[in-house]
Design a protein around this motif. Structure first.
Motif, mmCIF file in Angstrom:
data_model
loop_
_atom_site.group_PDB
_atom_site.id
_atom_site.type_symbol
_atom_site.label_atom_id
_atom_site.label_comp_id
_atom_site.label_asym_id
_atom_site.label_seq_id
_atom_site.Cartn_x
_atom_site.Cartn_y
_atom_site.Cartn_z
ATOM 1 N N PRO A 52 0.803 -1.226 0.000
ATOM 2 C CA PRO A 52 0.000 0.000 0.000
ATOM 3 C C PRO A 52 0.834 1.275 0.000
ATOM 4 C CG PRO A 52 -0.949 -1.594 1.506
ATOM 5 C CD PRO A 52 0.364 -2.164 1.054
ATOM 6 N N GLU A 53 1.939 1.302 0.740
ATOM 7 C CA GLU A 53 2.759 2.520 0.826
ATOM 8 C C GLU A 53 3.313 2.901 -0.535
ATOM 9 O OE1 GLU A 53 2.294 0.665 4.710
ATOM 10 O OE2 GLU A 53 3.043 -0.130 2.797
ATOM 11 N N ASP A 54 3.812 1.917 -1.287
ATOM 12 C CA ASP A 54 4.346 2.200 -2.620
ATOM 13 C C ASP A 54 3.235 2.629 -3.575
ATOM 14 O OD1 ASP A 54 6.859 1.521 -1.718
ATOM 15 O OD2 ASP A 54 6.779 -0.524 -2.508
ATOM 16 N N ASN A 55 2.089 1.967 -3.488
ATOM 17 C CA ASN A 55 0.973 2.328 -4.355
ATOM 18 C C ASN A 55 0.488 3.746 -4.072
ATOM 19 O OD1 ASN A 55 0.954 -0.266 -5.538
ATOM 20 N ND2 ASN A 55 -0.294 -1.069 -3.873
ATOM 21 N N LEU A 56 0.494 4.145 -2.810
ATOM 22 C CA LEU A 56 0.057 5.487 -2.446
ATOM 23 C C LEU A 56 0.969 6.550 -3.048
ATOM 24 C CD1 LEU A 56 -1.791 7.398 -0.894
ATOM 25 C CD2 LEU A 56 -0.372 7.004 1.143
ATOM 26 N N ILE A 57 2.263 6.296 -3.066
ATOM 27 C CA ILE A 57 3.196 7.252 -3.676
ATOM 28 C C ILE A 57 2.844 7.469 -5.144
ATOM 29 C CG2 ILE A 57 5.598 7.602 -4.374
ATOM 30 C CD1 ILE A 57 6.399 6.113 -1.789
ATOM 31 N N GLY A 58 2.603 6.368 -5.862
ATOM 32 C CA GLY A 58 2.248 6.483 -7.275
ATOM 33 C C GLY A 58 0.921 7.175 -7.491
ATOM 34 N N LEU A 59 -0.074 6.822 -6.696
ATOM 35 C CA LEU A 59 -1.396 7.443 -6.822
ATOM 36 C C LEU A 59 -1.334 8.935 -6.555
ATOM 37 C CD1 LEU A 59 -3.720 4.850 -5.050
ATOM 38 C CD2 LEU A 59 -3.762 5.459 -7.480
ATOM 39 N N THR A 60 -0.619 9.317 -5.512
ATOM 40 C CA THR A 60 -0.518 10.737 -5.153
ATOM 41 C C THR A 60 0.075 11.538 -6.293
ATOM 42 O OG1 THR A 60 -0.284 10.195 -2.803
ATOM 43 C CG2 THR A 60 0.472 12.372 -3.513
ATOM 44 N N SER A 61 1.108 11.006 -6.923
ATOM 45 C CA SER A 61 1.749 11.694 -8.041
ATOM 46 C C SER A 61 0.789 11.839 -9.223
ATOM 47 C CB SER A 61 3.003 10.934 -8.466
ATOM 48 O OG SER A 61 3.584 11.510 -9.614
ATOM 49 N N LEU A 62 0.096 10.755 -9.565
ATOM 50 C CA LEU A 62 -0.795 10.781 -10.722
ATOM 51 C C LEU A 62 -2.013 11.665 -10.483
ATOM 52 C CD1 LEU A 62 -0.606 6.987 -11.600
ATOM 53 C CD2 LEU A 62 0.300 8.872 -12.991
ATOM 54 N N ILE A 63 -2.571 11.615 -9.280
ATOM 55 C CA ILE A 63 -3.729 12.453 -8.968
ATOM 56 C C ILE A 63 -3.333 13.928 -8.974
ATOM 57 C CG2 ILE A 63 -5.360 13.056 -7.131
ATOM 58 C CD1 ILE A 63 -5.272 10.018 -6.359
ATOM 59 N N SER A 64 -2.181 14.237 -8.423
ATOM 60 C CA SER A 64 -1.717 15.628 -8.396
ATOM 61 C C SER A 64 -1.488 16.140 -9.814
ATOM 62 C CB SER A 64 -0.422 15.724 -7.579
ATOM 63 O OG SER A 64 -0.642 15.335 -6.239
ATOM 64 N N GLU A 65 -0.924 15.294 -10.668
ATOM 65 C CA GLU A 65 -0.703 15.693 -12.063
ATOM 66 C C GLU A 65 -2.030 15.940 -12.768
ATOM 67 O OE1 GLU A 65 1.276 13.933 -16.200
ATOM 68 O OE2 GLU A 65 1.308 12.730 -14.372
ATOM 69 N N ALA A 66 -3.016 15.065 -12.531
ATOM 70 C CA ALA A 66 -4.325 15.240 -13.170
ATOM 71 C C ALA A 66 -4.978 16.539 -12.715
ATOM 72 C CB ALA A 66 -5.224 14.052 -12.855
ATOM 73 N N ALA A 67 -4.830 16.876 -11.438
ATOM 74 C CA ALA A 67 -5.382 18.134 -10.935
ATOM 75 C C ALA A 67 -4.709 19.325 -11.612
ATOM 76 C CB ALA A 67 -5.216 18.212 -9.423
ATOM 77 N N ARG A 68 -3.400 19.235 -11.824
ATOM 78 C CA ARG A 68 -2.693 20.327 -12.520
ATOM 79 C C ARG A 68 -3.168 20.466 -13.961
ATOM 80 N NH1 ARG A 68 1.736 18.124 -9.594
ATOM 81 N NH2 ARG A 68 2.444 16.947 -11.425
#
Length: 274
Positions: free
Chosen positions: A17-33
């Motif tokens: 879960p910790e590794d998956n969260l890092i990836g999700l956070t990056s992708l979600i932040s990029e989509a918001a931008r």
């Protein structure tokens, strides 16, 4: 009428879960931008377990799950509506739940949906799935009230049961989420056909973020996250890459499609065959 930009994230989720969260956070932040106001992740986005023992050792109740807490905080930070397509969580008994959770731009949970239809099958290629042995089935159809309109919530295998989609549309859904981890074999045969059919039958937009690739637990998923219009046209398709797809949504298209094909109004009661 409402207009907004939607993003569906396609990932290859691992077992941690910790590794998956890092990836999700990056992708979600990029989509918001990129201007997305509503962002969706795939099914089982917190982790895909190696086996029953690993699942039981990793899953937590919703109130304790770090991925759930972090996604809620991220939605508030980015001021977006965020759907955790589904997360594996500890249920009330020995089994898990496969739960889709929708957060508003304040990070509050606006709706939860537990997957109703569970996938039990032995495939010709030797692949086996027995979700009912490990997961509690949901019991209720759910619609989330969002600032853009009404979201009907489903997960993966639900897509094969049109009655659920008819109920959601008949109760006011403008769009329906279908986060998934479709197998490669069944995806190649049925994924696009089923999603386009559900859109056409209901006059709803379909938002279907999916898992893709070969996962750490050996599972092969089909990818092809798609966004489908109420007329059944594919607006975006992620193919076989780990990436995010976008579409600009105008909810007037829902009413337009339903005026042209008013099938939701024309259903009639009939007796089954003798």
């Amino acid at each position: 009428m409402s207009e907004f930009r939607v993003a569906c994230i396609q990932t290859c989720t691992g077992t941690t879960p910790e590794d998956n969260l890092i990836g999700l956070t990056s992708l979600i932040s990029e989509a918001a931008r990129e201007g997305a106001e509503f962002i969706l992740t795939p099914e089982t986005c917190n982790f895909m377990p190696q086996n029953k023992q690993a699942r039981c050792a990793t899953m937590l109740p919703e109130s304790e799950d770090k991925v759930v807490k972090s996604l809620a905080a991220l939605a508030a930070e980015l001021k977006i509506t965020l759907l955790a397509g589904s997360v594996i969580l500890a249920g009330d008994g020995d089994k898990a739940v496969n739960r889709s959770i929708c957060f508003n731009s304040l990070g509050e949970v606006v709706a939860r949906y537990d997957k109703i239809h569970l996938f039990d099958v032995s495939l010709d290629n030797g692949e086996r799935h027995s979700e009912s042995a490990h997961y509690e089935a949901g019991q209720q159809a759910i619609i989330a009230d969002l600032t853009f309109g009404k979201l009907g919530m489903t997960v993966c295998y639900d897509v094969r049961f049109p009655a659920l989609y008819h109920v959601l549309a008949s109760h006011g859904a403008d769009f329906i989420s279908v986060p998934a981890a479709f197998t490669k074999m069944t995806g190649e045969a049925h994924w696009h056909v089923l999603l386009r059919a559900r859109a056409i039958e209901t006059g709803c937009f379909i938002f279907a973020p999916a898992q893709v690739g070969i996962h750490e637990n050996g599972r092969k998923t089909y990818g092809h996250s798609v966004i489908v219009s109420p007329w059944g046209r594919i607006l975006a398709d992620a193919g076989l890459e780990t990436q995010t797809i976008y579409a600009d949504i105008n909810t007037e298209q829902v009413q337009m499609a339903r005026r042209q094909i008013p099938a939701l109004e024309h259903g009639r009661h009939f007796e089954p065959p003798a």
